[in-house]
Design a protein around this motif. Sequence first.
Motif, PDB file in Angstrom:
ATOM      1  N   SER A 174       0.788  -1.227   0.000  1.00  0.00           N
ATOM      2  CA  SER A 174       0.000   0.000   0.000  1.00  0.00           C
ATOM      3  C   SER A 174       0.819   1.275   0.000  1.00  0.00           C
ATOM      4  CB  SER A 174      -0.959   0.004   1.178  1.00  0.00           C
ATOM      5  OG  SER A 174      -0.363   0.701   2.227  1.00  0.00           O
ATOM      6  N   LYS A 175       0.112   2.376  -0.141  1.00  0.00           N
ATOM      7  CA  LYS A 175       0.735   3.701  -0.136  1.00  0.00           C
ATOM      8  C   LYS A 175       0.305   4.465   1.116  1.00  0.00           C
ATOM      9  CE  LYS A 175       2.137   3.244  -4.469  1.00  0.00           C
ATOM     10  NZ  LYS A 175       2.154   1.777  -4.260  1.00  0.00           N
ATOM     11  N   ALA A 176      -0.428   3.799   1.974  1.00  0.00           N
ATOM     12  CA  ALA A 176      -0.893   4.487   3.179  1.00  0.00           C
ATOM     13  C   ALA A 176      -1.179   3.470   4.275  1.00  0.00           C
ATOM     14  CB  ALA A 176      -2.161   5.294   2.869  1.00  0.00           C
ATOM     15  N   GLY A 177      -1.357   3.966   5.487  1.00  0.00           N
ATOM     16  CA  GLY A 177      -1.646   3.089   6.615  1.00  0.00           C
ATOM     17  C   GLY A 177      -0.420   2.878   7.474  1.00  0.00           C
ATOM     18  N   LEU A 178      -0.620   2.343   8.664  1.00  0.00           N
ATOM     19  CA  LEU A 178       0.475   2.191   9.621  1.00  0.00           C
ATOM     20  C   LEU A 178       1.515   1.184   9.130  1.00  0.00           C
ATOM     21  CD1 LEU A 178      -1.563   2.265  12.947  1.00  0.00           C
ATOM     22  CD2 LEU A 178       0.007   4.011  12.089  1.00  0.00           C
ATOM     23  N   GLY A 179       1.068   0.153   8.460  1.00  0.00           N
ATOM     24  CA  GLY A 179       1.995  -0.837   7.926  1.00  0.00           C
ATOM     25  C   GLY A 179       2.943  -0.184   6.924  1.00  0.00           C
ATOM     26  N   TYR A 180       2.375   0.674   6.105  1.00  0.00           N
ATOM     27  CA  TYR A 180       3.185   1.412   5.136  1.00  0.00           C
ATOM     28  C   TYR A 180       4.194   2.305   5.861  1.00  0.00           C
ATOM     29  CZ  TYR A 180       4.245   5.495   2.289  1.00  0.00           C
ATOM     30  OH  TYR A 180       4.880   6.523   1.684  1.00  0.00           O
ATOM     31  N   LEU A 181       3.744   3.011   6.895  1.00  0.00           N
ATOM     32  CA  LEU A 181       4.627   3.901   7.651  1.00  0.00           C
ATOM     33  C   LEU A 181       5.800   3.126   8.254  1.00  0.00           C
ATOM     34  CD1 LEU A 181       2.757   6.557   9.814  1.00  0.00           C
ATOM     35  CD2 LEU A 181       4.044   6.820   7.698  1.00  0.00           C
ATOM     36  N   ILE A 182       5.488   1.939   8.775  1.00  0.00           N
ATOM     37  CA  ILE A 182       6.527   1.139   9.415  1.00  0.00           C
ATOM     38  C   ILE A 182       7.584   0.728   8.392  1.00  0.00           C
ATOM     39  CG2 ILE A 182       6.980  -1.098  10.494  1.00  0.00           C
ATOM     40  CD1 ILE A 182       4.228  -0.746  11.904  1.00  0.00           C
ATOM     41  N   ILE A 183       7.129   0.229   7.265  1.00  0.00           N
ATOM     42  CA  ILE A 183       8.066  -0.177   6.207  1.00  0.00           C
ATOM     43  C   ILE A 183       8.885   1.022   5.725  1.00  0.00           C
ATOM     44  CG2 ILE A 183       8.141  -0.814   3.756  1.00  0.00           C
ATOM     45  CD1 ILE A 183       7.884  -3.220   5.360  1.00  0.00           C
ATOM     46  N   TYR A 184       8.181   2.110   5.515  1.00  0.00           N
ATOM     47  CA  TYR A 184       8.851   3.326   5.045  1.00  0.00           C
ATOM     48  C   TYR A 184       9.901   3.795   6.053  1.00  0.00           C
ATOM     49  CZ  TYR A 184       9.516   8.214   3.781  1.00  0.00           C
ATOM     50  OH  TYR A 184      10.068   9.406   3.467  1.00  0.00           O
ATOM     51  N   GLY A 185       9.499   3.851   7.338  1.00  0.00           N
ATOM     52  CA  GLY A 185      10.416   4.260   8.404  1.00  0.00           C
ATOM     53  C   GLY A 185      11.645   3.367   8.455  1.00  0.00           C
ATOM     54  N   GLY A 186      11.442   2.078   8.240  1.00  0.00           N
ATOM     55  CA  GLY A 186      12.567   1.152   8.247  1.00  0.00           C
ATOM     56  C   GLY A 186      13.519   1.421   7.095  1.00  0.00           C
ATOM     57  N   GLN A 187      12.920   1.706   5.927  1.00  0.00           N
ATOM     58  CA  GLN A 187      13.753   1.917   4.743  1.00  0.00           C
ATOM     59  C   GLN A 187      14.601   3.179   4.856  1.00  0.00           C
ATOM     60  OE1 GLN A 187      10.692   1.734   1.825  1.00  0.00           O
ATOM     61  NE2 GLN A 187      10.909  -0.482   1.505  1.00  0.00           N
ATOM     62  N   VAL A 188      14.037   4.251   5.454  1.00  0.00           N
ATOM     63  CA  VAL A 188      14.809   5.496   5.574  1.00  0.00           C
ATOM     64  C   VAL A 188      15.511   5.574   6.928  1.00  0.00           C
ATOM     65  CG1 VAL A 188      13.335   6.724   3.959  1.00  0.00           C
ATOM     66  CG2 VAL A 188      12.854   6.832   6.414  1.00  0.00           C
ATOM     67  N   PHE A 189      15.522   4.441   7.637  1.00  0.00           N
ATOM     68  CA  PHE A 189      16.215   4.333   8.918  1.00  0.00           C
ATOM     69  C   PHE A 189      15.739   5.359   9.934  1.00  0.00           C
ATOM     70  CE2 PHE A 189      19.690   3.363  11.759  1.00  0.00           C
ATOM     71  CZ  PHE A 189      19.801   1.988  11.542  1.00  0.00           C
ATOM     72  N   GLN A 190      14.426   5.534  10.037  1.00  0.00           N
ATOM     73  CA  GLN A 190      13.863   6.448  11.038  1.00  0.00           C
ATOM     74  C   GLN A 190      13.169   5.633  12.123  1.00  0.00           C
ATOM     75  OE1 GLN A 190      11.686   9.821  10.781  1.00  0.00           O
ATOM     76  NE2 GLN A 190      12.598  10.661   8.933  1.00  0.00           N
ATOM     77  N   MET A 191      13.937   5.247  13.129  1.00  0.00           N
ATOM     78  CA  MET A 191      13.373   4.412  14.175  1.00  0.00           C
ATOM     79  C   MET A 191      12.190   5.076  14.868  1.00  0.00           C
ATOM     80  SD  MET A 191      14.495   1.685  13.826  1.00  0.00           S
ATOM     81  CE  MET A 191      14.048   0.515  15.059  1.00  0.00           C
ATOM     82  N   ASN A 192      12.251   6.409  14.987  1.00  0.00           N
ATOM     83  CA  ASN A 192      11.151   7.118  15.660  1.00  0.00           C
ATOM     84  C   ASN A 192       9.825   6.848  14.964  1.00  0.00           C
ATOM     85  OD1 ASN A 192      13.063   8.217  17.271  1.00  0.00           O
ATOM     86  ND2 ASN A 192      13.262  10.074  16.012  1.00  0.00           N
ATOM     87  N   LEU A 193       9.893   6.951  13.657  1.00  0.00           N
ATOM     88  CA  LEU A 193       8.680   6.746  12.864  1.00  0.00           C
ATOM     89  C   LEU A 193       8.143   5.320  13.060  1.00  0.00           C
ATOM     90  CD1 LEU A 193       6.760   7.975  10.901  1.00  0.00           C
ATOM     91  CD2 LEU A 193       8.251   7.298   9.021  1.00  0.00           C
ATOM     92  N   VAL A 194       9.075   4.355  13.026  1.00  0.00           N
ATOM     93  CA  VAL A 194       8.681   2.959  13.202  1.00  0.00           C
ATOM     94  C   VAL A 194       8.032   2.756  14.568  1.00  0.00           C
ATOM     95  CG1 VAL A 194       9.515   0.586  13.357  1.00  0.00           C
ATOM     96  CG2 VAL A 194      10.470   2.138  11.649  1.00  0.00           C
ATOM     97  N   MET A 195       8.709   3.271  15.592  1.00  0.00           N
ATOM     98  CA  MET A 195       8.224   3.071  16.959  1.00  0.00           C
ATOM     99  C   MET A 195       6.873   3.749  17.190  1.00  0.00           C
ATOM    100  SD  MET A 195      10.466   1.386  18.952  1.00  0.00           S
ATOM    101  CE  MET A 195      12.154   0.822  18.882  1.00  0.00           C
ATOM    102  N   VAL A 196       6.770   4.991  16.692  1.00  0.00           N
ATOM    103  CA  VAL A 196       5.503   5.699  16.879  1.00  0.00           C
ATOM    104  C   VAL A 196       4.374   4.939  16.187  1.00  0.00           C
ATOM    105  CG1 VAL A 196       4.217   7.779  16.238  1.00  0.00           C
ATOM    106  CG2 VAL A 196       6.488   7.977  17.234  1.00  0.00           C
ATOM    107  N   SER A 197       4.653   4.423  15.000  1.00  0.00           N
ATOM    108  CA  SER A 197       3.616   3.675  14.277  1.00  0.00           C
ATOM    109  C   SER A 197       3.210   2.428  15.049  1.00  0.00           C
ATOM    110  CB  SER A 197       4.121   3.264  12.894  1.00  0.00           C
ATOM    111  OG  SER A 197       4.556   4.395  12.193  1.00  0.00           O
TER     112      SER A 197
END
Lengths: 259, 266
Positions: free
Chosen positions: B213-236
């Motif tokens: 997908s292009k949206a949703g928490l699952g997308y955010l988690i994957i995206y955060g992982g790819q750009v190495f943003q742990m904050n984003l992953v954790m918040v999601s």
Amino acid sequence: MAQIELKDVGLSYFTLKQETEALRDINLSIGQGEFISIVGPSGCGKSTLLSLISGMLKPTQGKILIDGHEVSGVSPKVGYMLQHDHLFEWRDVLSNLLVGAEIRKMDRGKAKRKAMDLLERYGLGDFAYHGPSQLSGGMRQRVALIRTLVAEPDILLLDEPFSALDYQTRLTLSEEVFQIMKDQGKTAVLVTHDLSEAISMADRVMVMSQRPSTISSVYDIRFDEGDDLSPWKKREAGRYKIYFNAIWKELEEHVVPSV
Amino acid sequence: MSSPLYDNYLKVQRRRLRLIALSRISLLVLFLMLWELAAKWKWIDSMLTSKPSLLLSSFRELAFEGSLLRHTWISGLETLVGIVISMLLGTAIAVLFWWSTFASNVLEPYIVVLNALPKVALGPIFYIWLGDRYSIYGMAVAISIIVTIIMVESGFREISRTKLKLMESFGATRFQMLRMVLLPASVPHFIATLKVNVGLTLVGVVMGEFLSSKAGLGYLIIYGGQVFQMNLVMVSIMMLALLSVILYGFVNVLERFARKKYNYEA
Ligand SMILES: Nc1ncnc2c1ncn2[C@@H]1O[C@H](COP(=O)(O)OP(=O)(O)OP(=O)(O)O)[C@@H](O)[C@H]1O
Ligand SMILES: [Mg+2]
């Protein structure tokens, strides 16, 4: 003409493992307003016989007539009070009473009035809107009986209706049931293990033999003290003991061989 | 009215409940504090593990910007729709199985195999068949529907064994049995199934979002992982936890209501 007639009726249960012949050559006729008790060793096919009369089971041999018509499927003329009360806990007492009327698409308003009336008469008037879990065992049985009556059957089949009750409640309730049957002039067939119940309530007691069972004998119950004795009085009547001993003895003969 | 002994009993019980609630909260607070301090004193690398204060600020940032709430809302809605579809469809299929023993016997081995099959493996198929948006529903329903069928059907079977005799004695039709006994008597089974489904459907939705997908928490988690943003992953992940708490809350409210209406014990 007899209201219920069984002609050479036989029934075998079929399962993949085996064939069980439960009933063989049953011939019986029951008149309008008669009260029949059936006793017999456990597993001889008493419940099966009631299921046959109710139309829930089809005989594998012979035929069953009610008011001269061959039984095919469950007839609205017959009310079957099962051994277990089967009250639905998601319905209150009143709407449990209406289950039969609802299935048979009877006039709801009329059924409701009848249900309330019977509840009142049998001392449960205050419990119409209670859940079944708030009732005692005896009350539940009474509700189950009223549920059968609300559907206005001409014939009542009772399968050990009091077996779950303590002795005292049992005596009172059998007294009540007897009165109800006589008041309304209904035909009744009662299956029981309790000999004194069988003798004190019925006009005739039928004894069944071991499987494959037949009717081994029929006792006409008559008392010198009069014809309309209550069950209570019958238990004290002179001939009661004689019937009791005779039936007891016969049952013993049927039971012993298998032990 | 009540005896002093009973009062005392109630007091002890209440104290126990309070202690449990207090311990739960303290445990969470303790965990967060330890996390924060460990990061502060460099016991752990906050680049890898993030830390609560950072999470809070990035939560504020993300929430303010609006996208976090939007992603949460999207996942929540997908989960809700997934649950509704699999409950309705699953119940319908269970009814069919009850109606036709033949169909149930024929299809039983297939259900067993489908139940054992890891549904993630179907991801690419859903993606190709349903497109990036609807494949998420495909995944969510695929994961929860088989369990729904199995649970509801076993409920039906148990009810049939014990509660239909009376209906038969009145000569009820199969439809009457369904309407008057099977469905109302199944309410406790429905609630139990719903509880299982909340978890499963959420798994399905996140999995679906991972894949396509292009949206949703699952997308955010994957995206955060790819750009190495742990904050984003954790918040999601926290939002996911919150979402499941809310959904369970819903089910609990529903259960309390159903228990009153259908008068059953848990
Ligand atoms: N559905 C069934 N399938 C196969 N056999 C059955 C079935 N129901 C009853 N039987 C058999 O038929 C016989 C008669 O059963 P039934 O329930 O009529 O006996 P019963 O006289 O009512 O016994 P009890 O006094 O213990 O209630 C038994 O041997 C039983 O094993
Ligand atoms: Mg029986």
